[in-house]
Design a protein around this motif. Structure first.
Motif: not given
Length: 710
Positions: A239-240, A242-245, A247, A267, A269-270, A272, A336
């Motif tokens: 998750a971290r 994906l948050r940082e780009g 993908w 996803f 958790e995000l 999405v 992503p």
């Protein structure tokens, strides 16, 4: 994953042409198409005003001399005059207000999701117009001077968008790698024609989306699978990332793990959504699919992007095997992407480096929580111990969901609560059928109560069942599995004479666990060609680790024989085969039972790798008496002269021999529709003796010797 800021500017019709009370998203599309109509009208006016329009030509069927002269006198086409200023701004401002009120304007969302520019949107709308308003078919035919061409061509689209046909920037928007064509939003057809004459077509899925439809492309829908987010503790790092780009992720899954559920949990958790696709549903050579592998990959990315969701698909090697270019499609995706597969990430697929993680198997507590969540609200039997009933199963979250649903459906149909039996049936239904190509599936019906064995042997069998049931707790939660590569499977060797109950005991173990028994067919395994036997066995072990079953090797000494001194080349290869089996058995994560009549023929190295050795003795007189009674069931008509005590005392036979005798006696009595008598059993015993190569002596048969003398 939130929609990006609007990247396109439009020029729709005057605000006064908008419906007074309508649907803002639909109004916006109508206004943009009204602007296209205005540009068509302007283009038609230019056609009528030109010298070429007054030439009596061939109406598109041939070119006359006068038409050629008129064409040669015309200057090269330049950029058309733009529409009056202010029209586009008025409609865009109205659209801004509608979005502020919560309206979902899909033209804008499409532009933001795929990073389309203003010209991209204009070209798309020009190409879309004939698909939503039939007037444009004839109008485009007129502008082409060919009523057979009812879709916009590249040249006509550039003209209607106010772009010079010699503009490199305008041509670049139609390049195969530009967003419109890369993500399957626009197709350029008629490749044999000059570029400006090629037709533009918007795929049906994109048309449906712009009109408010959400049904996926048929080929994508065939692969769509429901992913059950599982509470894995390892979702944080992904998750971290994906948050940082980052993908592009690759999750390597092993038997018993669920990469799709792990990704769905990330996803979730995000916050999405997720589009899950199971590539195992692909038919060989994509038979029945309209799209080739690369086009299918594009359609998958397009679907996830239209849904503003992450994409999870695998096993990716199934698609890469058909076309290696597909990986680059996922690398460049505007959403992503999590790819899954059983093997290591192959660097030669692409220069991009994904975040590679290993899917951990869900522990016992996580599986128990998932069962409890899925059965929440269902009527459960009062005596159902959920942990005891499900702890032995190694299912992915998706399989658990299907098993729980199947149990619930059967419970509803039968008008009964969900109990252990229904849960077992639901789990059995999840076993893949591929193992049955090399193994015979035996529904496990026998129980420990059906076995006639010494108490010591019966205790060992029950011990094997308990080991298999609680292996995840002992070797996982309690850390007794160690840190080596040894698997967490349970293996046992059954040794004893033929007919002493080895197969029935394996079935009883499977039944106690709620498993099926898979008896390996040696004819599908052993191969005369070097290395092929090992390949067949590897497939069996791989499939067996993905099912909840007991793997049963009867006559195991045929495969697991002793290694010998290497004197010839064939000895070396035979030893390699046995060495491979030793190694593979040690890594096996399932439940396996080996049975042999000749324990001395097995390689000694197997002893260390076995969890249990069970020796099945020939039955003594008390066991034989119970066996005679067990094989003459209450449903069988018995004559009053049966002397089972004599039979048990006089004849030293195994359970298999006694079963054969009782069956033969029943067949002898059936034609006369009479009860089975002592004479039938004695006659059948003599028949079995001869089959075994044993003499029928008066000392054994006593007063019944005359029945077998001849």
């Amino acid at each position: 994953m939130a929609p990006a800021a609007r990247t396109s500017a439009g020029a729709p019709a005057r605000a006064g042409n908008r419906p007074a009370a309508g649907d803002p998203p639909a109004d916006y599309l109508r206004e943009r198409l009204e602007l296209v109509r205005r540009r068509v009208a302007a283009a038609a006016g230019r056609r009528r005003a030109s010298e070429w329009a007054h030439v009596d030509g061939g109406h598109g069927l041939f070119v006359s001399d006068e038409e050629v002269d008129a064409l040669l006198r015309l200057p090269l086409a330049g950029p058309p005059e733009p529409l009056p200023a202010g029209l586009a701004e008025a409609v865009e401002e109205a659209a801004d207000r509608a979005e502020a009120r919560g309206a979902d304007i899909r033209v804008r969302r499409l532009a933001a999701s795929f990073a389309l520019g203003a010209l991209d949107v204009e070209i798309l709308l020009v190409a879309l117009a004939p698909d939503v308003d039939r007037r444009f078919e004839r109008l485009y035919g007129y502008l082409h001077d060919d009523l057979g061409r009812r879709r916009a061509s590249v040249g006509l689209a550039l003209e209607l968008c106010g772009r010079d046909s010699m503009s490199a920037e305008a041509h670049g928007r139609l390049h195969p790698d530009a967003p419109l064509r890369r993500w399957g939003l626009l197709e350029v057809e008629d490749g044999a024609r000059p570029l400006l004459a090629r037709s533009l077509r918007v795929p049906d899925r994109v048309i449906s989306y712009l009109l408010g439809g959400d049904a996926p492309d048929p080929d994508v829908r065939r692969l769509t699978t429901a992913l059950v987010p599982a509470g894995y503790p390892a979702t944080g790092p992904m998750a971290r990332a994906l948050r940082e780009g980052i993908w592009l992720l690759y999750i390597r899954e092993r038997p018993g793990t669920a990469a799709g559920s792990l990704a769905a949990g990330v996803f979730a958790e995000l916050g999405v959504g997720v589009v899950g696709l199971d590539l195992r549903r692909l038919p060989p050579d994509l038979a029945g699919f309209e799209l080739d592998p690369r086009a299918l990959a594009v359609a998958c990315v397009r679907e996830a992007t239209l849904a503003a969701s992450g994409l999870v698909l695998g096993p990716i090697d199934l698609l890469v095997g058909a076309d290696p270019r597909v990986v680059q499609v996922f690398v460049d995706a505007p959403v992503p992407v999590v790819l899954t597969g059983p093997g290591a990430w192959e660097p030669r697929w692409t220069d991009a480096v994904p975040l590679v993680v290993e899917a951990p198997p869900p522990d016992l507590a996580a599986r128990e929580r998932l069962w409890a969540d899925l059965l929440e609200g269902a009527e459960l039997a009062d005596d159902l111990d959920l942990r005891g009933a499900t702890g032995q199963y190694t299912l992915t979250p998706e399989q658990t969901w299907r098993a729980a649903r199947a149990a619930g459906l059967h419970a509803g149909a039968a008008g009964r609560p969900v109990d252990e039996e229904l849960l077992r049936e639901g789990v059995r239904a999840q076993n893949a059928g591929r193992l049955e190509a090399r193994a015979r599936r035996i529904p496990a019906r026998a129980t420990f109560a059906d076995l006639v064995l010494p108490a010591r042997v019966l205790g060992q069998l029950e011990e094997i069942s308990e080991w298999a049931r609680w292996r995840d707790r002992v070797r996982g939660e309690w850390g007794m599995g160690g840190k080596g590569s040894k698997g967490h499977g349970v293996t046992a060797l059954f040794a004893g004479s033929s007919g002493t109950g080895k197969t029935l005991s394996a079935e009883a173990i499977a039944s106690s666990l709620g498993f099926d028994l898979y008896a390996i067919d040696l004819s599908t395994v052993v191969d005369k060609y070097i290395g092929e036997t090992e390949k067949h066995l590897e497939r069996i072990f791989e499939e067996a680790e993905g099912v909840n079953g007991v793997l049963f090797f009867d006559e195991a000494d045929a495969l697991f024989g002793k290694r010998s001194e290497t004197k010839e080349a064939k000895d070396r290869y035979a030893n390699v085969e046995v060495a491979y089996l030793l190694q593979r058995m040690e890594q096996f994560n399932g439940v396996a039972v080996l049975a042999t009549n000749l324990q001395a023929n097995l390689d000694e190295a197997f002893t260390r790798r076995l969890d249990t050795l069970v020796v099945f003795p020939d039955p003594e007189e008390p066991e034989r008496r119970r066996l005679w009674d067990a094989h003459l069931p209450a449903t069988l008509p018995r004559a009053g002269d049966l002397d089972l005590d004599f039979l048990a005392r006089a004849f030293v036979l195994t359970g298999g021999d006694i079963r054969n005798i009782c069956l033969a006696a029943a067949h002898r009595a059936a034609p006369g529709d009479r009860a089975v008598a002592m004479a039938d059993l004695v006659w059948a015993t003599g028949r079995e003796y001869r089959k075994l190569g044993r003499l029928c002596t008066e000392a054994e048969f006593g007063p019944y010797f005359d029945l077998v003398r001849t």
